[in-house]
Design an enzyme around this catalytic site. Structure first.
Site, PDB file in Angstrom:
ATOM      1  N   LYS A 138      16.947  68.694  70.591  1.00 50.16           N
ATOM      2  CA  LYS A 138      16.804  69.426  71.850  1.00 50.16           C
ATOM      3  C   LYS A 138      15.425  69.278  72.489  1.00 50.16           C
ATOM      4  O   LYS A 138      15.278  69.420  73.710  1.00 50.16           O
ATOM      5  CB  LYS A 138      17.108  70.903  71.628  1.00 50.16           C
ATOM      6  CG  LYS A 138      18.578  71.230  71.462  1.00 50.16           C
ATOM      7  CD  LYS A 138      19.300  71.195  72.794  1.00 50.16           C
ATOM      8  CE  LYS A 138      20.696  71.772  72.695  1.00 50.16           C
ATOM      9  NZ  LYS A 138      21.382  71.824  74.002  1.00 50.16           N
TER      10      LYS A 138
ATOM     11  N   SER B 143      22.428  66.109  64.523  1.00 54.09           N
ATOM     12  CA  SER B 143      21.640  66.577  65.661  1.00 54.09           C
ATOM     13  C   SER B 143      20.594  67.628  65.340  1.00 54.09           C
ATOM     14  O   SER B 143      19.663  67.826  66.127  1.00 54.09           O
ATOM     15  CB  SER B 143      22.574  67.107  66.755  1.00 54.09           C
ATOM     16  OG  SER B 143      23.369  68.160  66.243  1.00 54.09           O
TER      17      SER B 143
END
Length: 401
Positions: free
Chosen positions: A51, A302
Site C-alpha cells: 500500500k 500483498s
C-alpha cells in the site's frame, strides 16, 4: 487512461523510498500446484504491505496547497500506514479513520508515523464514509485507498518489477479488495506484455468485485465478513472496476478456511508471515480452483501485517483445515480402564495428545458417566479418519468440535 509513462513516473518517485521486494521461486508450492510458482514478497515491503506504493505516489503528486491543507484517509490498516509514512516524509498533517475493530498492531504502527487516529465504524466502508464527512468539514485532501489514478499507478509498479525480475512470466495473480492493486498490476502488465494472463482473487466473504463484474456495474454488498481484513470491502471503486473488467482475465473466490491453510503453509514451508489478504492468491492455486498447469506463475503476497492476537487462532484454524488438529468430546462410563483404552488407540495411531480434560459433573453428564475432551495433533485427514474409525469400533461415541 493511465499510460506506461504514468507507471514509470510512479516508479521513479518511489525509487528511493520503497524496497524492491524479492520474487522468489518456491519448490514446495510449485510441486503442490503443478506450476512454477514465484512469490512476490510485498509482505516484506516497508510498512509491511504494498500500500505504501500507491499512497506515497499520490502524496508526491499533490500541489503545495493540497499538502498545506493536510491529508485524510480511511483504511483498515495497510493503506493507513502507507499514507501516514508518506505524509510524515513530506511533513504533512495526517488524519486516518480506521474501523473500530482494526488490528491493534496496524493502529499502533500507523500512529507511530505521526498520524492522528480516529476509530469509527465496524468496517472499512463505515470508516470511509466518516472520513469523507471529516474531509468536507475540515477541507483536508482525501487520499483514497484504491479509486484514484495516482494510487493505481503506484500499485502498478509491482508489475514493472516482476516483469524485470521474471520477463517470461506467464501468469500474475493478485488479491482484490477495492481493486487498486489488481487494476494497477493488470494494466501495467498488459501494456508491457499484452499476452500475459491476469488472475484476481477475492475472499468469498467479501466478493464485491466478483458481484460487480457479474452485474456489469459496481455493486455494494449488504454484508461482508472475512479474516482477510485487508480486502474486506463492500464496494469496489468505479475506476478500478473498469480497469479490472478490461484487463483482469479471471476473478475467483476463496473461503476463509482455504486462506488460513495457505497462511499456515507459508509460515511452515517458506518461513513467511503473510496476512489473510496476502495469502488469497496462493490459496486459490492450492485449492485447485485454477485450471492452469505447467506455467510460470507469479503470486503477489500483498502484506504481512498480522495481528499477533489473531495469529494463534489462524494457526489453529489452519491446522484444523489441513487435518493436523482434532478436538473431540465423548461421554464414557466412569470406571477404571476406559481412558486407558482410548489412550492406547491414540498411541497406536501415533497421534500426539495435546491435552485431555476429564469431567464427572455437568448439566449433560448423568450419574455413572464422565465427559472427556481430547485435543490431538494429527498428520492429515486420513489419519483423523483412522482414529475416529477405531474409536467407533471400540464403542466410543463422540462429537468433533
Amino acid at each position: 487512461m493511465l499510460q506506461i509513462r504514468d507507471f514509470a513516473s510512479a516508479a521513479k518517485a518511489l525509487d528511493s523510498v520503497i524496497h524492491r521486494t524479492p520474487l522468489e521461486y518456491s519448490t514446495t508450492f510449485s510441486r503442490m500446484t503443478d506450476n512454477d510458482i514465484y512469490l512476490k514478497l510485498e509482505n516484506l515491503q516497508k510498512t509491511g504491505s504494498f500500500k505504501i506504493r500507491g499512497a506515497y505516489n499520490k502524496i508526491a503528486t499533490l500541489t503545495p496547497e493540497e499538502r498545506q491543507r493536510g491529508v485524510i484517509a480511511a483504511s483498515a490498516g495497510n493503506h493507513a500506514q502507507g499514507v501516514a509514512y508518506a505524509a510524515n516524509s513530506y511533513g504533512i498533517p495526517c488524519t486516518i479513520v480506521m474501523p473500530e475493530g482494526a488490528p491493534l498492531t496496524k493502529v499502533e504502527a500507523t500512529a507511530s508515523y505521526g498520524a492522528k487516529i480516529v476509530l469509527h465504524g465496524a468496517n472499512y466502508d463505515a470508516a470511509y464514509q466518516y472520513a469523507q464527512q471529516l474531509q468536507e468539514a475540515n477541507g483536508m485532501t482525501f487520499v483514497h485507498a484504491f479509486d484514484d489514478p495516482a494510487v493505481v499507478a503506484g500499485q502498478g509498479t509491482i508489475a514493472l518489477e516482476m516483469l524485470e525480475q521474471l520477463p517470461d512470466v506467464d501468469v500474475i495473480v493478485t488479491p482484490i479488495g477495492g481493486g487498486g492493486l489488481a487494476a494497477g498490476v493488470a494494466l501495467a502488465a498488459k501494456l508491457l506484455k499484452p499476452d500475459i494472463h491476469l488472475i484476481g482473487v477475492e475472499a468469498s466473504g467479501a466478493a464485491s468485485m466478483f458481484a460487480s463484474l457479474r452485474a456489469g456495474q459496481v455493486q455494494t454488498l449488504d454484508y461482508a465478513e472475512t479474516i482477510a481484513d485487508g480486502i474486506l470491502v463492500k464496494r469496489p471503486g468505479e475506476l478500478t472496476f473498469d480497469l479490472v473488467r478490461q484487463y483482469v482475465d479471471d476473478v475467483i473466490m476463496v473461503d476463509d478456511d482455504k486462506i488460513t491453510k495457505a497462511m499456515l503453509l507459508l509460515m511452515e514451508r517458506s518461513k513467511l508471515v503473510v496476512e489473510g489478504s496476502g495469502a488469497v492468491g496462493l490459496a486459490a492455486f492450492l485449492d485447485r480452483q485454477v485450471s492452469i498447469r505447467g506455467k510460470k506463475v507469479a503470486i503477489i503476497l500483498s502484506g504481512g501485517n498480522v495481528d499477533v492476537n489473531l495469529l494463534s487462532k489462524i494457526i489453529e484454524r489452519g491446522l484444523v483445515e489441513a487435518g493436523r488438529y482434532l478436538r473431540l468430546v465423548t461421554t464414557v462410563p466412569d470406571r477404571p480402564g476406559v481412558l486407558l483404552t482410548m489412550a492406547k488407540i491414540f498411541a497406536e495411531e501415533k497421534s500426539n495428545v495435546i491435552s485431555i480434560h476429564h469431567h464427572r459433573m455437568g448439566e449433560r453428564i448423568i450419574l455413572g458417566q464422565a465427559e472427556v475432551e481430547v485435543n490431538l495433533e494429527t498428520r492429515d485427514r486420513k489419519h483423523i479418519e483412522r482414529i475416529l474409525n477405531r474409536l467407533s469400533d471400540a464403542g466410543f461415541t463422540y462429537t468433533i468440535r
